[in-house]
Design a protein around this motif. Structure first.
Motif, PDB file in Angstrom:
ATOM      1  N   UNK A 120      53.869  82.957  35.781  1.00  0.00           N
ATOM      2  CA  UNK A 120      54.229  82.107  34.317  1.00  0.00           C
ATOM      3  C   UNK A 120      53.976  80.581  34.710  1.00  0.00           C
ATOM      4  N   UNK A 121      53.365  79.799  34.069  1.00  0.00           N
ATOM      5  CA  UNK A 121      53.754  78.484  34.297  1.00  0.00           C
ATOM      6  C   UNK A 121      54.931  77.800  34.671  1.00  0.00           C
ATOM      7  N   UNK A 122      56.125  77.899  34.263  1.00  0.00           N
ATOM      8  CA  UNK A 122      56.885  77.462  34.859  1.00  0.00           C
ATOM      9  C   UNK A 122      57.538  78.703  36.382  1.00  0.00           C
ATOM     10  N   UNK A 123      57.492  79.493  36.099  1.00  0.00           N
ATOM     11  CA  UNK A 123      57.512  80.071  37.666  1.00  0.00           C
ATOM     12  C   UNK A 123      56.340  79.410  38.708  1.00  0.00           C
ATOM     13  N   UNK A 124      55.395  78.966  38.569  1.00  0.00           N
ATOM     14  CA  UNK A 124      54.498  78.738  39.454  1.00  0.00           C
ATOM     15  C   UNK A 124      54.477  77.264  39.979  1.00  0.00           C
ATOM     16  N   UNK A 125      55.617  76.436  38.994  1.00  0.00           N
ATOM     17  CA  UNK A 125      56.039  75.033  38.981  1.00  0.00           C
ATOM     18  C   UNK A 125      56.800  74.697  39.927  1.00  0.00           C
ATOM     19  N   UNK A 126      58.375  76.227  39.155  1.00  0.00           N
ATOM     20  CA  UNK A 126      59.081  76.363  40.271  1.00  0.00           C
ATOM     21  C   UNK A 126      59.029  76.824  42.122  1.00  0.00           C
ATOM     22  N   UNK A 166      49.265  79.331  37.675  1.00  0.00           N
ATOM     23  CA  UNK A 166      49.401  79.057  36.716  1.00  0.00           C
ATOM     24  C   UNK A 166      48.631  80.368  35.947  1.00  0.00           C
ATOM     25  N   UNK A 167      49.255  81.210  35.389  1.00  0.00           N
ATOM     26  CA  UNK A 167      48.401  82.212  34.564  1.00  0.00           C
ATOM     27  C   UNK A 167      47.609  81.705  32.923  1.00  0.00           C
ATOM     28  N   UNK A 168      47.824  80.774  32.839  1.00  0.00           N
ATOM     29  CA  UNK A 168      47.623  80.039  31.340  1.00  0.00           C
ATOM     30  C   UNK A 168      45.806  79.253  31.647  1.00  0.00           C
ATOM     31  N   UNK A 169      46.017  79.592  33.265  1.00  0.00           N
ATOM     32  CA  UNK A 169      44.833  79.642  33.584  1.00  0.00           C
ATOM     33  C   UNK A 169      43.635  80.247  34.391  1.00  0.00           C
ATOM     34  N   UNK A 170      44.220  81.751  34.360  1.00  0.00           N
ATOM     35  CA  UNK A 170      42.977  82.913  34.608  1.00  0.00           C
ATOM     36  C   UNK A 170      42.056  82.899  33.902  1.00  0.00           C
ATOM     37  N   UNK A 171      41.330  83.388  34.721  1.00  0.00           N
ATOM     38  CA  UNK A 171      39.933  83.584  34.327  1.00  0.00           C
ATOM     39  C   UNK A 171      39.452  82.677  33.815  1.00  0.00           C
ATOM     40  N   UNK A 172      39.630  81.357  34.053  1.00  0.00           N
ATOM     41  CA  UNK A 172      39.077  80.058  33.800  1.00  0.00           C
ATOM     42  C   UNK A 172      37.700  79.717  34.895  1.00  0.00           C
ATOM     43  N   UNK A 218      47.790  73.310  42.834  1.00  0.00           N
ATOM     44  CA  UNK A 218      48.294  74.021  43.111  1.00  0.00           C
ATOM     45  C   UNK A 218      48.489  75.261  42.544  1.00  0.00           C
ATOM     46  N   UNK A 219      49.291  74.072  40.943  1.00  0.00           N
ATOM     47  CA  UNK A 219      50.109  74.909  40.145  1.00  0.00           C
ATOM     48  C   UNK A 219      48.768  75.608  39.378  1.00  0.00           C
TER      49      UNK A 219
END
Length: 137
Positions: free
Chosen positions: A88-94, A58-64, A53-54
């Motif tokens: 953002x990664x921390x925002x997704x986790x939170x 998470x925009x780190x994986x955007x366009x993967x 889900x994260x």
């Protein structure tokens, strides 16, 4: 203090609205063995990663690109979608530390092998208060 509470409520509402657009059908589960490929930092090879889900938000994986394995290892995996996370990664986790995703729509269109477009709805539950929050976008 009142302003801080109001701002926090507005932030939560905005995040819930953004999360309603998550492509949760691209998450790896027992029925859906989907994966993304990420580069192994030790060498140039790529490794398969299950999708959580994260990861979806998470925009780190955007366009993967998201792939579904073939029945035979001789064939390349099928591309079934693309991640488009906005957090953002921390925002997704939170966010997923605070909320459970109970259900979502649209489901994956298996006939056309793609994510359905248009109407999106999600049902979240606050983990602390157990309050149900439905979001339609």
């Amino acid at each position: 203090m009142e302003n801080k509470l109001l701002i926090n409520k507005m932030k939560n509402a905005a995040e819930l609205a953004m999360a309603a657009y998550g492509y949760y059908d691209l998450m790896t589960n027992s029925d859906n063995q989907l994966f993304i490929e990420i580069q192994n930092k030790k060498n140039e090879d790529f490794i398969k990663k299950d999708i959580t889900l994260i990861d979806i938000m998470d925009n780190t994986f955007a366009d993967y690109k998201v792939y579904k394995p073939q029945l035979s290892p001789k064939f390349k995996p099928n591309k079934v979608g693309t991640l488009k996370g906005d957090f953002a990664p921390t925002q997704a986790k939170r966010f997923f530390d605070k909320y459970d995703l109970l259900d979502f729509y649209p489901k994956f269109d298996t006939k056309n092998n793609k994510q359905k477009e248009g109407f999106h709805a999600c049902l979240f539950q606050d983990k602390e208060t157990k309050k149900l929050i439905g979001k339609v976008e």
